[in-house]
Design an enzyme around this catalytic site. Structure first.
Site, PDB file in Angstrom:
ATOM      1  N   SER A 277       0.832  -1.193   0.000  1.00  0.00           N
ATOM      2  CA  SER A 277       0.000   0.000   0.000  1.00  0.00           C
ATOM      3  C   SER A 277       0.875   1.254   0.000  1.00  0.00           C
ATOM      4  O   SER A 277       2.079   1.194   0.231  1.00  0.00           O
ATOM      5  CB  SER A 277      -0.884   0.003   1.236  1.00  0.00           C
ATOM      6  OG  SER A 277      -0.100   0.279   2.380  1.00  0.00           O
ATOM      7  N   LYS A 278       0.229   2.351  -0.255  1.00  0.00           N
ATOM      8  CA  LYS A 278       0.903   3.632  -0.286  1.00  0.00           C
ATOM      9  C   LYS A 278       1.642   3.902   1.029  1.00  0.00           C
ATOM     10  O   LYS A 278       2.730   4.452   1.048  1.00  0.00           O
ATOM     11  CB  LYS A 278      -0.157   4.702  -0.536  1.00  0.00           C
ATOM     12  CG  LYS A 278       0.337   6.108  -0.381  1.00  0.00           C
ATOM     13  CD  LYS A 278      -0.721   7.095  -0.785  1.00  0.00           C
ATOM     14  CE  LYS A 278      -0.536   8.436  -0.087  1.00  0.00           C
ATOM     15  NZ  LYS A 278       0.814   8.727   0.334  1.00  0.00           N
ATOM     16  N   ARG A 279       1.012   3.489   2.131  1.00  0.00           N
ATOM     17  CA  ARG A 279       1.603   3.673   3.454  1.00  0.00           C
ATOM     18  C   ARG A 279       2.992   3.047   3.564  1.00  0.00           C
ATOM     19  O   ARG A 279       3.894   3.621   4.173  1.00  0.00           O
ATOM     20  CB  ARG A 279       0.711   3.005   4.504  1.00  0.00           C
ATOM     21  CG  ARG A 279       0.021   3.932   5.441  1.00  0.00           C
ATOM     22  CD  ARG A 279      -0.724   3.152   6.518  1.00  0.00           C
ATOM     23  NE  ARG A 279       0.047   3.045   7.752  1.00  0.00           N
ATOM     24  CZ  ARG A 279       0.254   4.057   8.589  1.00  0.00           C
ATOM     25  NH1 ARG A 279      -0.257   5.245   8.331  1.00  0.00           N
ATOM     26  NH2 ARG A 279       0.953   3.894   9.694  1.00  0.00           N
ATOM     27  N   ASP A 282       5.522   5.243   2.013  1.00  0.00           N
ATOM     28  CA  ASP A 282       5.793   6.419   2.842  1.00  0.00           C
ATOM     29  C   ASP A 282       6.690   6.056   4.014  1.00  0.00           C
ATOM     30  O   ASP A 282       7.640   6.763   4.335  1.00  0.00           O
ATOM     31  CB  ASP A 282       4.479   6.997   3.375  1.00  0.00           C
ATOM     32  CG  ASP A 282       3.636   7.587   2.252  1.00  0.00           C
ATOM     33  OD1 ASP A 282       4.197   7.807   1.163  1.00  0.00           O
ATOM     34  OD2 ASP A 282       2.433   7.810   2.460  1.00  0.00           O
TER      35      ASP A 282
END
Length: 522
Positions: A277-279, A282
């Site tokens: 996921s994008k998380r 990050d």
RNA sequence: GGUCGGUUCAUCUAAGGGUUAGGAUUCAAGAUUUUCAUUCUUGCCAUAGGGGUUCGAAUCCCCUACCGACUGCCA
């Protein structure tokens, strides 16, 4: 509405032309998993001399994000995956946006109601939400299916008159698929082999929404049929809806031209549970999107592979090897090589954890392959931003010397800034280790020697320096290292005499003198 | 919970009944580089567990465990 020519003659052709589609939903930036799906579709089409079609699945008005379609197209272009057909690309099955094909679907949905494969449902989303939460608080799950449909509000449970009255009164309704009660649905997945589901466990999915739009399930089957799609290559998350899709082909009487299905494994988080996921990006400092994306709502910016300095070839390469391999030990493959070697039966079944370290390694491989001229062209804009005044020839020289220690274009500054600006500080550890009481005397003599050199080229300087050192009987290692500190500011960098050459005689001597003033004697 | 899918070094993967289970990434050590990086060499590290079938199983079958996806008038 123009029907696709391929649909008309697909049955008469002995060998169907391969046609695949990449069908993203424009709800935001494309995830790298989506890019891999696009890539595998592209490779399969090219390998088999077929067509690669882009279709925009924008049937959810509530989740539509205007910039997303451009983003998708730009991402494909960046990677060199140019669709043969699609919005903005033309093609015989246009339009390729489902929102622009809206009128097509209602007829097909009604056709299924007539043939008894579907029914009108008047239950409101709110009512169904209520049933769902009620069931949940009772520790159960609500499902709109063969067990509950007669207790709900639809054309199966209501009288014919009541149904007509409601429709006549303009009451909103959805059309649901009437899942057969106990049928085994089997399909040969090209990646997973035979997969069987029993319809007993399946619910009555909405095919046509009360807002006049089809759901994905209806639209994708109808469009794949009309566009004569021969192979559906999509993510594993679609596997559970495969029986519904197969049954839709059956209900429409299209089973003999039904596409073959392949469900790709997921790309998983580097560590821990679940899909990437994008998380994760990050948190661990890597992109999960091909291109940077600014959220139009929040203004939040997500990094992209392109902006992070990845080469598209490297990105494609690393994506291709996530869940696929050529069966040889070759790991670096161009798009052409991937195309030549791709086959679905070499796609693995299990999900792959994404490894950012390996991604970096891929980029490194491509960077090392590139000639210094090309790297220099990419580096110049970065130098320009830093107000560095230099020449292209010099940047090429620098790239030649330091590319071996770089993985990304952005590494060049960290690795080679001293070629463009004199050191303002000197690495304390290096100084403490190398700077001796006799150092100033030695370096002064070396500066003096350098000033007398006529042909300022690395081999020449090296010979003169060596002769001089032998004559004096000084410690080579120590003088070279202190000299390096003067020129570079620390103890890293390529061959010292190449640095001298690139810096030029004036600058080299100036840096020695400057360092002698700035570095205190031990 | 149910359905479906999956399970080989830490990670990506090869080996489609017979190999000392191979390669790559990461990590570690050595060599080279009078520095650093590179490069080279070497090393560490795996068939989830249990039952079958077979002369022989990572590979075929079953069970268990674990992981995942799905379970919306989202796609």
């Amino acid at each position: 509405m123009v029907l696709c020519i391929f649909a008309a003659n697909s049955k008469t052709m002995t060998q169907k032309r391969v046609r695949v589609r990449f069908a993203p939903s424009p709800t935001g930036p494309l995830h790298m998993g989506g890019m891999r799906t696009a890539l595998f579709n592209y490779l399969f089409a090219r390998k088999n001399g077929g067509d690669f079609i882009l279709r925009i699945e924008d049937t959810d008005q509530t989740r539509y994000v205007h910039q997303a379609e451009d983003y998708i197209v730009e991402s494909l272009k960046w990677c060199g995956l140019i669709p043969d057909e699609g919005p903005g690309f033309g093609g015989p099955c246009a339009p390729y946006r489902q929102s622009e094909r809206k009128e097509i679907y209602a007829d097909y949905a009604r056709q299924l109601v007539k043939s008894g494969w579907a029914y009108y449902s008047f239950d409101t989303p709110e009512e169904l939400d209520r049933l769902r939460s009620e069931a949940e608080s009772a520790g159960a799950l609500f499902s709109y299916d063969q067990h509950t449909r007669m207790k709900l509000c639809n054309s199966l449970s209501l009288s014919r008159e009541e149904v007509n009255r409601r429709i006549g009164a303009g009451e909103p309704y959805a059309i649901r698929f009437k899942m057969p009660e106990n049928v085994d649905v089997t399909n040969e997945d090209l990646i997973r082999g035979s997969v069987t589901f029993n319809t007993r466990e399946l619910d009555d999915k909405v095919l046509f929404k009360s807002d006049g739009m089809p759901t994905y399930h209806l639209a994708n089957v109808v469009d794949d049929h009309l566009m004569a799609i021969t192979h559906v290559i999509r993510g594993e998350e679609w596997l559970p809806s495969l029986p519904l899709h197969v049954l839709l082909y059956r209900a429409f009487g299209w089973e003999d031209t039904m596409p073959e299905f392949s469900h790709l494994p997921l790309i998983l988080k580097p560590h821990g549970k679940g899909k990437l996921s994008k998380r994760d990006g990050d948190q661990m400092g890597f992109p999960v999107f091909p291109l940077a994306w600014k959220d139009p709502e929040t203004g939040e910016i997500s990094r992209g592979y392109r902006e992070d300095g990845y080469f598209p070839e490297a990105f494609i390469n690393l994506l291709a090897l996530l869940g696929w391999n050529p069966g040889t030990e070759q790991e670096i493959l161009s798009l052409e090589e991937l195309t030549a070697q791709f086959s679905l039966d070499r796609v693995v079944k299990s999900g792959s954890r994404f490894d950012p370290e390996k991604a970096r390694w891929f980029n490194r491989q491509y960077l090392q392959q590139k000639p210094a001229q090309e790297l220099a062209r990419l580096l110049v804009p970065l130098l320009y931003e830093k107000n560095i005044d230099t020449t292209l020839a010099r940047v090429v020289d620098v790239c030649e010397e330091i590319k071996v220690r770089c993985d990304f274009i952005s590494d060049f500054w960290e690795q080679g800034h001293y070629f463009f600006t004199a050191p303002s500080t000197y690495d304390e550890k290096a100084v403490a280790k190398r700077w001796k009481p006799e150092t100033p005397e030695e370096l002064t003599a070396i500066a003096c020697l350098f000033e007398s050199v006529e042909t300022w080229e690395a081999p020449v300087v090296k010979v003169l320096f060596s002769d001089f050192m032998n004559e004096k009987g000084w410690n080579f290692g120590n003088v070279m290292n202190t000299l390096r500190i003067c020129l570079v500011g620390g103890n890293q960098g390529p061959d010292l005499f190449r640095i001298c050459e690139i810096l030029g005689k004036q600058e080299t001597v100036a840096r020695i003198k400057s360092a002698l003033l700035k570095i205190p004697n031990p």
